[in-house]
Scaffold this motif. Structure first.
Motif, PDB file in Angstrom:
ATOM      1  N   LEU A 130      36.924 -11.700  -0.205  1.00 36.13           N
ATOM      2  CA  LEU A 130      37.658 -12.935  -0.483  1.00 36.13           C
ATOM      3  C   LEU A 130      37.340 -13.449  -1.881  1.00 36.13           C
ATOM      4  N   ALA A 131      36.083 -13.380  -2.273  1.00 29.58           N
ATOM      5  CA  ALA A 131      35.695 -13.832  -3.605  1.00 29.58           C
ATOM      6  C   ALA A 131      36.360 -12.973  -4.681  1.00 29.58           C
ATOM      7  N   GLU A 132      36.445 -11.674  -4.449  1.00 28.94           N
ATOM      8  CA  GLU A 132      37.114 -10.793  -5.412  1.00 28.94           C
ATOM      9  C   GLU A 132      38.603 -11.117  -5.520  1.00 28.94           C
ATOM     10  N   ARG A 133      39.242 -11.329  -4.359  1.00 27.75           N
ATOM     11  CA  ARG A 133      40.675 -11.668  -4.396  1.00 27.75           C
ATOM     12  C   ARG A 133      40.900 -13.002  -5.090  1.00 27.75           C
ATOM     13  N   ALA A 134      40.035 -13.962  -4.821  1.00 23.03           N
ATOM     14  CA  ALA A 134      40.176 -15.269  -5.459  1.00 23.03           C
ATOM     15  C   ALA A 134      39.952 -15.158  -6.957  1.00 23.03           C
ATOM     16  N   ALA A 135      38.977 -14.361  -7.365  1.00 24.84           N
ATOM     17  CA  ALA A 135      38.705 -14.196  -8.794  1.00 24.84           C
ATOM     18  C   ALA A 135      39.868 -13.506  -9.501  1.00 24.84           C
ATOM     19  N   ALA A 136      40.543 -12.592  -8.807  1.00 24.55           N
ATOM     20  CA  ALA A 136      41.673 -11.895  -9.414  1.00 24.55           C
ATOM     21  C   ALA A 136      42.844 -12.839  -9.678  1.00 24.55           C
ATOM     22  N   HIS A 137      42.952 -13.887  -8.862  1.00 22.42           N
ATOM     23  CA  HIS A 137      44.066 -14.817  -9.008  1.00 22.42           C
ATOM     24  C   HIS A 137      43.702 -16.079  -9.789  1.00 22.42           C
ATOM     25  N   ALA A 138      42.445 -16.251 -10.087  1.00 21.14           N
ATOM     26  CA  ALA A 138      42.002 -17.460 -10.785  1.00 21.14           C
ATOM     27  C   ALA A 138      42.387 -17.386 -12.250  1.00 21.14           C
ATOM     28  N   ALA A 139      42.795 -18.503 -12.764  1.00 22.64           N
ATOM     29  CA  ALA A 139      43.112 -18.575 -14.192  1.00 22.64           C
ATOM     30  C   ALA A 139      41.805 -18.536 -14.968  1.00 22.64           C
ATOM     31  N   PRO A 140      41.820 -17.858 -16.104  1.00 22.29           N
ATOM     32  CA  PRO A 140      40.588 -17.823 -16.895  1.00 22.29           C
ATOM     33  C   PRO A 140      40.195 -19.232 -17.327  1.00 22.29           C
TER      34      PRO A 140
END
Length: 171
Positions: free
Chosen positions: A74-84
């Motif tokens: 979940l953390a990886e998926r969230a990081a992939a979609h998070a704006a820099p």
């Protein structure tokens, strides 16, 4: 002493060592889960409880690992979609102390307005709504706060704070 108290006293350390050998962390929480199962299922605990407790511990550890894997995924998926994240301009230019001092000189309301716009990225209308005032009032307060910050941060127009102030003034 109840049967459960005796069970816990006799086997708590054995179960704790079981987890210590198999898991890098959370030993106490895992032991607690095992004995919670034992308490809930007191009628099913056999006469020789240690092997049964180890079976419960094995399943508790498997559940704990699966939960960790789900959390990591979940953390990886969230990081992939998070704006820099936007760079902290004050820190990049080395002005954090000066900026903190200048912000401290503002009134609480003006400081909050500046921080909402500059650091939280709100528009002027959004910041005004957050502060419970009209957009026009917020615009005047922000203009005056910018001017005070500008004066506090640099004596001339070429100071190193110009980049951070430019970012603030563009909002």
């Amino acid at each position: 002493m109840t049967d459960f108290d005796a069970l816990y006293a006799a086997h708590r350390d054995d179960v704790w060592r079981y987890f210590k050998r198999r898991s890098p962390a959370d030993h106490e929480d895992l032991v607690t889960e095992v004995f919670l199962v034992a308490w809930r299922r007191a009628g099913e605990v056999p006469h020789e409880p240690l092997p049964w407790l180890y079976g419960v511990a094995r399943r508790v550890l498997a559940n704990h690992r699966r939960a960790g894997d789900r959390r990591d995924a979940l953390a990886e998926r969230a990081a992939a979609h998070a704006a820099p994240a936007a760079p902290d301009l004050a820190e990049a230019v080395g002005l954090r102390t000066d900026l903190a001092r200048a912000l401290a000189e503002l009134s609480d309301q003006d400081r909050e307005l500046v921080l909402l716009v500059a650091w939280e990225g709100l528009t002027l209308a959004e910041a005004a709504a957050a502060l419970g005032c009209r957009r026009g009032t917020a615009a005047v307060r922000l203009h005056r706060a910018r001017r005070r910050l500008h004066t506090a941060l640099h004596d001339d127009e070429s100071g190193p704070a110009l980049a951070s102030m430019t970012a603030l003034e563009e909002r």
